[in-house]
Design a protein around this motif. Structure first.
Motif, mmCIF file in Angstrom:
data_model
loop_
_atom_site.group_PDB
_atom_site.id
_atom_site.type_symbol
_atom_site.label_atom_id
_atom_site.label_comp_id
_atom_site.label_asym_id
_atom_site.label_seq_id
_atom_site.Cartn_x
_atom_site.Cartn_y
_atom_site.Cartn_z
ATOM 1 N N GLN A 162 0.924 -1.224 0.059
ATOM 2 C CA GLN A 162 -0.024 0.024 -0.005
ATOM 3 C C GLN A 162 0.977 1.190 0.234
ATOM 4 O O GLN A 162 2.077 1.235 0.407
ATOM 5 N N PHE A 219 -12.467 -2.207 -1.144
ATOM 6 C CA PHE A 219 -11.184 -1.837 -1.963
ATOM 7 C C PHE A 219 -11.450 -0.542 -2.731
ATOM 8 O O PHE A 219 -10.820 -0.552 -3.794
ATOM 9 N N GLY A 220 -12.181 0.225 -2.657
ATOM 10 C CA GLY A 220 -12.152 1.461 -3.441
ATOM 11 C C GLY A 220 -13.129 2.529 -2.713
ATOM 12 O O GLY A 220 -14.382 2.236 -2.411
ATOM 13 N N ASN A 240 -9.301 3.098 -1.691
ATOM 14 C CA ASN A 240 -8.265 2.217 -0.842
ATOM 15 C C ASN A 240 -6.703 2.404 -1.170
ATOM 16 O O ASN A 240 -6.388 2.541 -2.364
ATOM 17 N N ASN A 263 -4.782 0.444 -3.613
ATOM 18 C CA ASN A 263 -5.044 0.855 -5.001
ATOM 19 C C ASN A 263 -3.853 1.531 -5.742
ATOM 20 O O ASN A 263 -4.008 1.759 -6.993
ATOM 21 N N ASN A 264 -2.831 2.048 -4.827
ATOM 22 C CA ASN A 264 -1.916 3.121 -5.410
ATOM 23 C C ASN A 264 -0.824 2.214 -6.291
ATOM 24 O O ASN A 264 -0.687 1.041 -5.893
ATOM 25 N N TYR A 265 -0.388 2.809 -7.147
ATOM 26 C CA TYR A 265 0.682 2.326 -7.879
ATOM 27 C C TYR A 265 2.080 2.274 -6.957
ATOM 28 O O TYR A 265 2.204 2.870 -6.030
ATOM 29 N N ALA A 298 -1.429 -1.516 -7.947
ATOM 30 C CA ALA A 298 -2.431 -1.696 -8.743
ATOM 31 C C ALA A 298 -2.160 -0.505 -9.849
ATOM 32 O O ALA A 298 -2.052 0.484 -9.674
ATOM 33 N N TYR A 299 -2.424 -1.171 -11.091
ATOM 34 C CA TYR A 299 -2.200 -0.339 -12.181
ATOM 35 C C TYR A 299 -2.741 -0.806 -13.538
ATOM 36 O O TYR A 299 -3.243 -2.047 -13.470
ATOM 37 N N GLN A 338 -3.698 7.992 -4.230
ATOM 38 C CA GLN A 338 -4.649 8.256 -3.156
ATOM 39 C C GLN A 338 -3.950 8.466 -1.888
ATOM 40 O O GLN A 338 -2.845 7.970 -1.758
#
Length: 523
Positions: A38, A128-129, A131, A134-136, A139-140, A186
């Motif tokens: 994260q 999960f959103g 969240n 979800n950042n690079y 998640a991408y 985020q």
């Protein structure tokens, strides 16, 4: 992880005074992912500064990243901090919640009760959103665009693309394949404070007959550090429509208005509550209560305000500018419920000597009812046309105009002539905030009232056995209770037929009358 401990006890200080005292301590650890996957973007100055820090746990820092991503962080004055902890924020360790209550019997028929307490709420379960997992680079999306709409699409090797070839020609698990410009980063408030409420009440109750009492009192609740979903990497000044916002955000290399979770929301609820109770006597019992209340909040998305902030980072405005009525605010609430056992038949007061055949027809009847009335809930009216480049806007109410002059009709609940679009912004950074419009909650929808009713008939059978017939009706009067009107900006439309549907009601809050019948055997 969550842990809590508490102590609570009652003390009878005098024969008529009882006191309840308690203390609770709650501890919530920050969100953590077992492999450190994260990332948390924290901007300076609480969320809209020109510098920032991207916190990634040390385990997560070992996940491959595109070199261009780290370079883009540096170019946007964002420092990368690989933390030693799996968390990307701090926990609170002083969540102490005292509670105190008392009950004092002034006379045998008159009592006074009161209480105060703090209650900490758990961290929001947001799924999960949005969240920060979800950042690079955790998640991408890999995107490959065609040259135009008619040239055959080529995969990265230069061959005509098929789904199978494309997947085989790229390493979809390699974050280094991602072009970082425009990525959303985020954030979640680093010192995430635990939301809590303070609740207080004071009541007095008087029993004026053997079976009748009346109670009146005050109930108040204030919420602090409520979880909010806003944005960061956002504009902090008013911009005229059409302005390029990338020239006015802190990190132009990344997506503007990315999700940012905070705990700076507040709320307040104040109410007068009146209750009358008639305990079972002569086959009748009754409970009626009336509540007069007001609820205010600036908590967005998670609770009452199902909308984004107009200008979260505008100095002198911020989220305080959106402090308004809760969308669940109900000024007047009435509930009446009761039961009446008809005093007729062998088990009643009247006609006790009738034979069993007649009693089977006229005896053993009982009726139950629940009636509810609620005044209308507030709702926002959005601007018909945008007034700034990046801020929200609510309509203004025209002075000396009745917002409900149209008669609160289903086809057009509000008077469109009573609403006006705020003026458009004319200058970058102007001090005139009028383009943001009026209050978020300036109108109210229809009230709600409903009656549920049931009729019971009991048949006495041998050997202490009885059969009960039930007939129940929900929404007995079959009256439609309308939902909230539409609130988009069609009030500028002059069509007398209201073809754009402004403030039109298209939904119901209740179901048509529902009836059900049953037989129940007691043995």
């Amino acid at each position: 992880y969550y842990s809590g401990i508490y102590f609570q006890d009652d003390w009878k200080l005098t024969p008529t005074l009882t006191v309840n005292l308690g203390l609770r301590w709650d501890h919530f650890t920050p969100y953590a992912e077992i492999n450190g996957r994260q990332a948390n973007l924290i901007q300076s100055d609480g969320g809209n500064g020109s510098t920032g820090t991207l916190y990634i746990p040390k385990k997560g820092c070992s996940v491959p990243r595109a070199a261009s991503f780290d370079a883009l962080l540096s170019a946007n004055k964002i420092t990368l901090d690989c933390t030693s902890s799996l968390a990307t924020g701090n926990a609170q360790s002083k969540n102490f919640a005292p509670r105190i209550g008392f009950a004092n019997r002034i006379t045998p028929l008159w009592v006074v009760r009161g209480g105060y307490g703090i209650a900490y709420g758990a961290l929001a379960n947001i799924g999960f959103g949005p969240n920060i997992g979800n950042n690079y680079p955790f998640a991408y999306v890999n995107s490959f665009n065609s040259v135009n709409s008619y040239t055959p699409f080529l995969d990265p090797t230069g061959n005509t693309a098929t789904f199978e070839k494309s997947l085989a020609s790229i390493n979809v698990q390699d974050p280094a394949e991602v072009t970082p410009t425009g990525l959303q980063l985020q954030g979640r408030q680093y010192d995430f404070q635990t939301p809590y409420t303070q609740t207080f009440n004071l009541f007095t109750q008087y029993q004026f007959t053997h079976g009748d009492s009346i109670q009146v009192g005050y109930v108040g609740v204030v919420g602090r550090h409520l979880a909010n979903l806003g944005t960061h990497n956002a504009t902090s000044q008013i911009l005229p429509v059409g302005t390029n916002i990338y020239e006015h955000i802190p990190f132009p290399g990344f997506a503007p208005n990315s999700n940012y979770q905070t705990t700076n929301g507040t709320s307040s609820y104040n109410s007068m509550q009146l209750t009358y109770e008639h305990r079972l006597s002569a086959g009748l019992n009754l409970l009626a209560n009336y509540t007069y209340s007001k609820c205010m909040t600036n908590q967005a998305f998670y609770a009452s305000l199902d909308q984004s902030y107009r200008a979260q980072w505008l100095p002198g405005f911020g989220i305080k500018g959106d402090y308004a009525l809760c969308d669940t605010d109900t000024t007047n609430v009435v509930h009446i419920a009761g039961q009446y056992q008809l005093p007729i038949g062998r088990s009643g007061i009247y006609l006790k000597d009738i034979n069993r055949a007649v009693d089977a027809v006229i005896g053993g009847w009982a009726a139950n009812y629940i009636y509810t009335f609620q005044s209308g809930n507030p709702f926002p009216i959005y601007c018909a046309n945008p007034t700034t480049a990046n801020f929200g806007c609510y309509a203004n109410v025209v002075p000396n105009q009745n917002l409900y002059a149209g008669g609160r009709k289903q086809q057009e609940w509000l008077n469109p002539q009573a609403l006006a679009n705020p003026p458009q912004a004319t200058t970058i950074g102007q001090a005139d905030y009028s383009p943001l419009g009026g209050s978020p909650m300036m109108a109210r929808g229809p009230h709600f009232n409903n009656l549920d009713f049931s009729l019971f008939k009991s048949f006495t059978l041998p050997r202490e056995t009885r059969l009960e017939f039930r007939a129940e009706a929900f929404n007995l009067t079959n009256t439609p209770q309308f939902g909230q009107p539409g609130n988009t900006g069609g009030f500028l439309n002059t069509d007398s037929n209201n073809s754009n549907g402004f403030s039109q009601i298209t939904s119901l809050r209740n179901n048509p009358r529902l009836m059900q019948f049953a037989l129940k055997l007691y043995y």
